[in-house]
Design an enzyme around this catalytic site. Structure first.
Site, PDB file in Angstrom:
ATOM      1  N   LYS A  18      -4.347   0.868   5.176  1.00  0.00           N
ATOM      2  CA  LYS A  18      -5.804   1.043   5.342  1.00  0.00           C
ATOM      3  C   LYS A  18      -6.243   2.424   4.839  1.00  0.00           C
ATOM      4  O   LYS A  18      -7.222   2.545   4.114  1.00  0.00           O
ATOM      5  CB  LYS A  18      -6.204   0.883   6.818  1.00  0.00           C
ATOM      6  N   ARG A  92     -10.947  -2.870  17.072  1.00  0.00           N
ATOM      7  CA  ARG A  92      -9.605  -3.390  17.373  1.00  0.00           C
ATOM      8  C   ARG A  92      -9.634  -4.332  18.569  1.00  0.00           C
ATOM      9  O   ARG A  92      -8.588  -4.862  18.945  1.00  0.00           O
ATOM     10  CB  ARG A  92      -8.654  -2.239  17.720  1.00  0.00           C
ATOM     11  N   ARG A 126       6.563   8.110   5.991  1.00  0.00           N
ATOM     12  CA  ARG A 126       5.159   8.556   5.949  1.00  0.00           C
ATOM     13  C   ARG A 126       5.035  10.032   6.339  1.00  0.00           C
ATOM     14  O   ARG A 126       5.570  10.469   7.353  1.00  0.00           O
ATOM     15  CB  ARG A 126       4.303   7.721   6.904  1.00  0.00           C
ATOM     16  N   ARG A 159       3.993  11.452  12.140  1.00  0.00           N
ATOM     17  CA  ARG A 159       3.262  11.058  13.343  1.00  0.00           C
ATOM     18  C   ARG A 159       4.234  10.721  14.464  1.00  0.00           C
ATOM     19  O   ARG A 159       5.219  10.021  14.236  1.00  0.00           O
ATOM     20  CB  ARG A 159       2.373   9.842  13.034  1.00  0.00           C
ATOM     21  N   ARG A 170       3.107  -0.993  18.555  1.00  0.00           N
ATOM     22  CA  ARG A 170       1.799  -1.029  17.890  1.00  0.00           C
ATOM     23  C   ARG A 170       1.595  -2.359  17.173  1.00  0.00           C
ATOM     24  O   ARG A 170       0.498  -2.913  17.185  1.00  0.00           O
ATOM     25  CB  ARG A 170       1.672   0.136  16.894  1.00  0.00           C
TER      26      ARG A 170
HETATM   27  P1  G5P Z   1      -4.589   4.385  13.477  1.00  0.00           P
HETATM   28  O1  G5P Z   1      -4.524   5.763  13.014  1.00  0.00           O
HETATM   29  O2  G5P Z   1      -5.784   3.558  13.152  1.00  0.00           O
HETATM   30  P2  G5P Z   1      -2.932   2.219  12.544  1.00  0.00           P
HETATM   31  O3  G5P Z   1      -1.748   1.893  13.358  1.00  0.00           O
HETATM   32  O4  G5P Z   1      -4.012   1.228  12.523  1.00  0.00           O
HETATM   33  O5  G5P Z   1      -3.266   3.685  12.983  1.00  0.00           O
HETATM   34  P3  G5P Z   1      -1.944   3.504  10.295  1.00  0.00           P
HETATM   35  O6  G5P Z   1      -0.595   3.695  10.911  1.00  0.00           O
HETATM   36  O7  G5P Z   1      -2.836   4.689  10.136  1.00  0.00           O
HETATM   37  O8  G5P Z   1      -2.665   2.359  11.017  1.00  0.00           O
HETATM   38  P4  G5P Z   1      -2.616   2.554   7.642  1.00  0.00           P
HETATM   39  O9  G5P Z   1      -3.735   3.523   7.573  1.00  0.00           O
HETATM   40  O10 G5P Z   1      -2.924   1.099   7.605  1.00  0.00           O
HETATM   41  O11 G5P Z   1      -1.661   2.831   8.863  1.00  0.00           O
HETATM   42  O12 G5P Z   1      -1.575   2.805   6.468  1.00  0.00           O
HETATM   43  P5  G5P Z   1      -1.403   4.067   5.462  1.00  0.00           P
HETATM   44  O13 G5P Z   1      -1.212   5.323   6.240  1.00  0.00           O
HETATM   45  O14 G5P Z   1      -2.421   4.010   4.381  1.00  0.00           O
HETATM   46  O15 G5P Z   1      -0.012   3.624   4.797  1.00  0.00           O
HETATM   47  C1  G5P Z   1       1.167   3.651   5.556  1.00  0.00           C
HETATM   48  C2  G5P Z   1       2.259   4.371   4.741  1.00  0.00           C
HETATM   49  O16 G5P Z   1       2.626   3.517   3.661  1.00  0.00           O
HETATM   50  C3  G5P Z   1       1.813   5.704   4.112  1.00  0.00           C
HETATM   51  O17 G5P Z   1       2.891   6.628   4.143  1.00  0.00           O
HETATM   52  C4  G5P Z   1       1.478   5.324   2.671  1.00  0.00           C
HETATM   53  O18 G5P Z   1       1.645   6.432   1.756  1.00  0.00           O
HETATM   54  C5  G5P Z   1       2.508   4.227   2.429  1.00  0.00           C
HETATM   55  N1  G5P Z   1       2.150   3.225   1.420  1.00  0.00           N
HETATM   56  C6  G5P Z   1       0.929   2.684   1.145  1.00  0.00           C
HETATM   57  N2  G5P Z   1       1.029   1.785   0.149  1.00  0.00           N
HETATM   58  C7  G5P Z   1       2.343   1.739  -0.210  1.00  0.00           C
HETATM   59  C8  G5P Z   1       3.091   1.003  -1.176  1.00  0.00           C
HETATM   60  O19 G5P Z   1       2.559   0.198  -1.928  1.00  0.00           O
HETATM   61  N3  G5P Z   1       4.440   1.238  -1.228  1.00  0.00           N
HETATM   62  C9  G5P Z   1       5.058   2.145  -0.401  1.00  0.00           C
HETATM   63  N4  G5P Z   1       6.379   2.311  -0.506  1.00  0.00           N
HETATM   64  N5  G5P Z   1       4.396   2.857   0.521  1.00  0.00           N
HETATM   65  C10 G5P Z   1       3.059   2.670   0.618  1.00  0.00           C
HETATM   66  O20 G5P Z   1      -4.402   4.300  15.054  1.00  0.00           O
HETATM   67  C11 G5P Z   1      -3.444   5.098  15.703  1.00  0.00           C
HETATM   68  C12 G5P Z   1      -3.647   4.983  17.201  1.00  0.00           C
HETATM   69  O21 G5P Z   1      -4.956   5.482  17.536  1.00  0.00           O
HETATM   70  C13 G5P Z   1      -5.583   4.676  18.541  1.00  0.00           C
HETATM   71  C14 G5P Z   1      -4.489   3.714  19.025  1.00  0.00           C
HETATM   72  O22 G5P Z   1      -3.773   4.331  20.049  1.00  0.00           O
HETATM   73  C15 G5P Z   1      -3.625   3.552  17.763  1.00  0.00           C
HETATM   74  O23 G5P Z   1      -2.300   3.120  18.057  1.00  0.00           O
HETATM   75  N6  G5P Z   1      -6.713   3.952  17.955  1.00  0.00           N
HETATM   76  C16 G5P Z   1      -7.483   3.074  18.625  1.00  0.00           C
HETATM   77  N7  G5P Z   1      -7.445   2.639  19.901  1.00  0.00           N
HETATM   78  C17 G5P Z   1      -8.387   1.723  20.273  1.00  0.00           C
HETATM   79  N8  G5P Z   1      -9.306   1.210  19.423  1.00  0.00           N
HETATM   80  C18 G5P Z   1      -9.366   1.626  18.116  1.00  0.00           C
HETATM   81  N9  G5P Z   1     -10.307   1.115  17.272  1.00  0.00           N
HETATM   82  C19 G5P Z   1      -8.433   2.610  17.674  1.00  0.00           C
HETATM   83  N10 G5P Z   1      -8.215   3.216  16.486  1.00  0.00           N
HETATM   84  C20 G5P Z   1      -7.163   4.033  16.675  1.00  0.00           C
HETATM   85 MG    MG Z   2      -4.388   5.092   8.871  1.00  0.00          MG
END
Ligand code: G5P
Ligand code: MG
Length: 222
Positions: A18, A92, A126, A159, A170
């Protein structure tokens, strides 16, 4: 800049990309990127009241309570007044989706579908620049200098909630909580799914979709 405003949410499992896709949307379309996860992490770092409350949940891989996150998003949306925006990782829960719908009509819901085994592999490599939310990965979008942010040269961090056992939690929370949210948006005919194992596969489809949608908006067809 677009004269009519576009408002979207981007959903997907933890580490589905995302943040990565959002960064590309910002670069190409200039939308304001609102990531409640990034806001919470900055609050944790700065040890604010919100940060202290949220940390307890984040560290366990649980969702923070609806009231807390809705308050946080509402105030950030006010700052975005007059701009097109995309919300990353919100809503969410069904309650969050309903509250957002009362505040703001959406033009699109972008749902990323990436297999769990790909996700589990990704989070190990990451690295994050906390103040901006910029993400890197070893083997994909590596920082130019190991451990440093490309733009500011500041330290990158990993993280706490990327530990394997917390990622598993998660993913489980995601599976349980997202179905009602997606059902809500399917009822409103807003969801478009983007399936793939890599950002290289997913991004061109998202880009094409947004080009068409923003054109439709400008032509008054949305
Ligand atoms: P977050 O911060 O919203 P999540 O769990 O939804 O966290 P996260 O972990 O931030 O999502 P993302 O943004 O979907 O993941 O993914 P990203 O960071 O872009 O990519 C992941 C990794 O893969 C990176 O290192 C990237 O460089 C790599 N990557 C991307 N594409 C590729 C590819 O093609 N190949 C490879 N090899 N790598 C790749 O939420 C965190 C916490 O905050 C709270 C909760 O406690 C939650 O657990 N929270 C909420 N609580 C309640 N309601 C809500 N709405 C909440 N929002 C957050
Ligand atoms: Mg994110």
């Amino acid at each position: 800049m677009m004269s009519k405003l576009f408002r979207a949410v981007i959903l997907g499992a933890p580490a589905s990309g995302k943040g990565t896709i959002s960064k590309r949307i910002v670069d190409k379309f200039g939308f304001d990127h609102i990531s409640p996860g990034d806001i919470l992490r900055m609050n944790v770092k700065n040890n604010t009241k919100l940060g202290k409350e949220a940390k307890v949940y984040i560290d366990q891989g649980k969702l923070v309570p609806d009231d807390l996150i809705i308050k946080c998003v509402t105030s950030r949306l006010q700052e975005s007044h007059g701009k097109s925006w995309m919300l990353d990782g919100f809503p969410r829960t069904r309650v969050q989706a309903e509250r957002l719908a009362k505040m703001q009509a959406l033009d699109a819901v972008i749902n990323l579908e990436v297999p769990h085994e790909v996700i589990i592999d990704r989070v190990k490599g990451r690295w994050l620049h906390l103040p901006s939310g910029r993400v890197y990965n070893i083997g994909f979008n590596e920082p130019k200098v190991p451990g440093k942010d490309d733009i500011t040269g500041e330290e990158l961090v990993q993280r706490d909630d990327d530990k394997p056992e917390i990622v598993a939690q998660r993913l489980q929370v995601y599976e349980e909580m997202m179905k009602p949210v997606l059902d809500f948006y399917y009822e409103h005919n807003l969801v478009t799914n983007f399936k793939g194992k890599t950002t290289a596969e997913i991004w061109p489809k998202v880009e094409q979709f947004l080009v068409e949608r923003t054109k439709a908006l400008m032509a008054g067809r949305l």
